[in-house]
Design a protein around this motif. Sequence first.
Motif, PDB file in Angstrom:
ATOM      1  N   ARG A   1       0.906  -1.427  -0.546  1.00  0.00           N
ATOM      2  CA  ARG A   1       0.199   0.231   0.082  1.00  0.00           C
ATOM      3  C   ARG A   1       1.169   0.943   0.142  1.00  0.00           C
ATOM      4  O   ARG A   1       2.333   1.419   0.865  1.00  0.00           O
ATOM      5  CB  ARG A   1      -1.066   0.123   1.023  1.00  0.00           C
ATOM      6  N   VAL A   2       0.194   2.102  -0.544  1.00  0.00           N
ATOM      7  CA  VAL A   2       2.036   3.213  -0.735  1.00  0.00           C
ATOM      8  C   VAL A   2       0.375   4.980  -0.696  1.00  0.00           C
ATOM      9  O   VAL A   2      -1.051   4.683  -0.709  1.00  0.00           O
ATOM     10  CB  VAL A   2       1.733   3.673  -2.563  1.00  0.00           C
ATOM     11  N   SER A   3       1.196   5.408  -0.108  1.00  0.00           N
ATOM     12  CA  SER A   3       0.572   6.879   0.535  1.00  0.00           C
ATOM     13  C   SER A   3       1.698   7.860   0.446  1.00  0.00           C
ATOM     14  O   SER A   3       2.764   7.492   0.157  1.00  0.00           O
ATOM     15  CB  SER A   3      -0.035   6.485   1.988  1.00  0.00           C
TER      16      SER A   3
ATOM     17  N   THR B   1       0.130  13.570  -6.859  1.00  0.00           N
ATOM     18  CA  THR B   1      -0.725  12.991  -6.578  1.00  0.00           C
ATOM     19  C   THR B   1      -0.390  11.503  -6.631  1.00  0.00           C
ATOM     20  O   THR B   1       0.528  10.664  -7.761  1.00  0.00           O
ATOM     21  CB  THR B   1      -1.886  13.291  -7.457  1.00  0.00           C
ATOM     22  N   LEU B   2      -1.860  10.923  -6.661  1.00  0.00           N
ATOM     23  CA  LEU B   2      -0.928   9.512  -6.052  1.00  0.00           C
ATOM     24  C   LEU B   2      -2.450   8.358  -6.585  1.00  0.00           C
ATOM     25  O   LEU B   2      -3.596   8.014  -6.982  1.00  0.00           O
ATOM     26  CB  LEU B   2      -1.361   8.281  -5.143  1.00  0.00           C
TER      27      LEU B   2
ATOM     28  N   GLN C   1      -2.259   4.965  -7.961  1.00  0.00           N
ATOM     29  CA  GLN C   1      -2.516   3.604  -7.123  1.00  0.00           C
ATOM     30  C   GLN C   1      -2.363   3.893  -6.003  1.00  0.00           C
ATOM     31  O   GLN C   1      -0.988   3.225  -5.743  1.00  0.00           O
ATOM     32  CB  GLN C   1      -1.913   2.685  -8.306  1.00  0.00           C
ATOM     33  N   GLU C   2      -3.076   3.185  -5.349  1.00  0.00           N
ATOM     34  CA  GLU C   2      -2.748   3.596  -3.732  1.00  0.00           C
ATOM     35  C   GLU C   2      -1.822   1.615  -3.989  1.00  0.00           C
ATOM     36  O   GLU C   2      -1.527   1.764  -2.424  1.00  0.00           O
ATOM     37  CB  GLU C   2      -3.971   3.346  -2.739  1.00  0.00           C
ATOM     38  N   GLU C   3      -2.660   0.488  -4.665  1.00  0.00           N
ATOM     39  CA  GLU C   3      -2.196  -0.687  -3.779  1.00  0.00           C
ATOM     40  C   GLU C   3      -1.861  -1.523  -5.501  1.00  0.00           C
ATOM     41  O   GLU C   3      -2.177  -1.746  -5.792  1.00  0.00           O
ATOM     42  CB  GLU C   3      -3.258  -1.877  -3.680  1.00  0.00           C
TER      43      GLU C   3
END
Length: 63
Positions: A2-4, A33-34, A36-38
């Motif tokens: 998981r990315v933040s 800006t993200l 893809q969180e996963e």
Amino acid sequence: MRVSVDPDRCVSAGQCVMRAPDVFDQDEDGIVTLLQEEPPAELHALVRQTASLCPVRLIQITE
């Protein structure tokens, strides 16, 4: 994985977007800006490397 990200700390260097454009983007002001969180498993190594290159270390990874 998981990315933040913490956009308040972004200095608009753009390293993340250049390295992993499927996961990161920049808004009209150059702030991260993200996308893809996963991200899928095939991008994990690239995302880890990208996080290590961020000049202000604003990309957080949870395994």
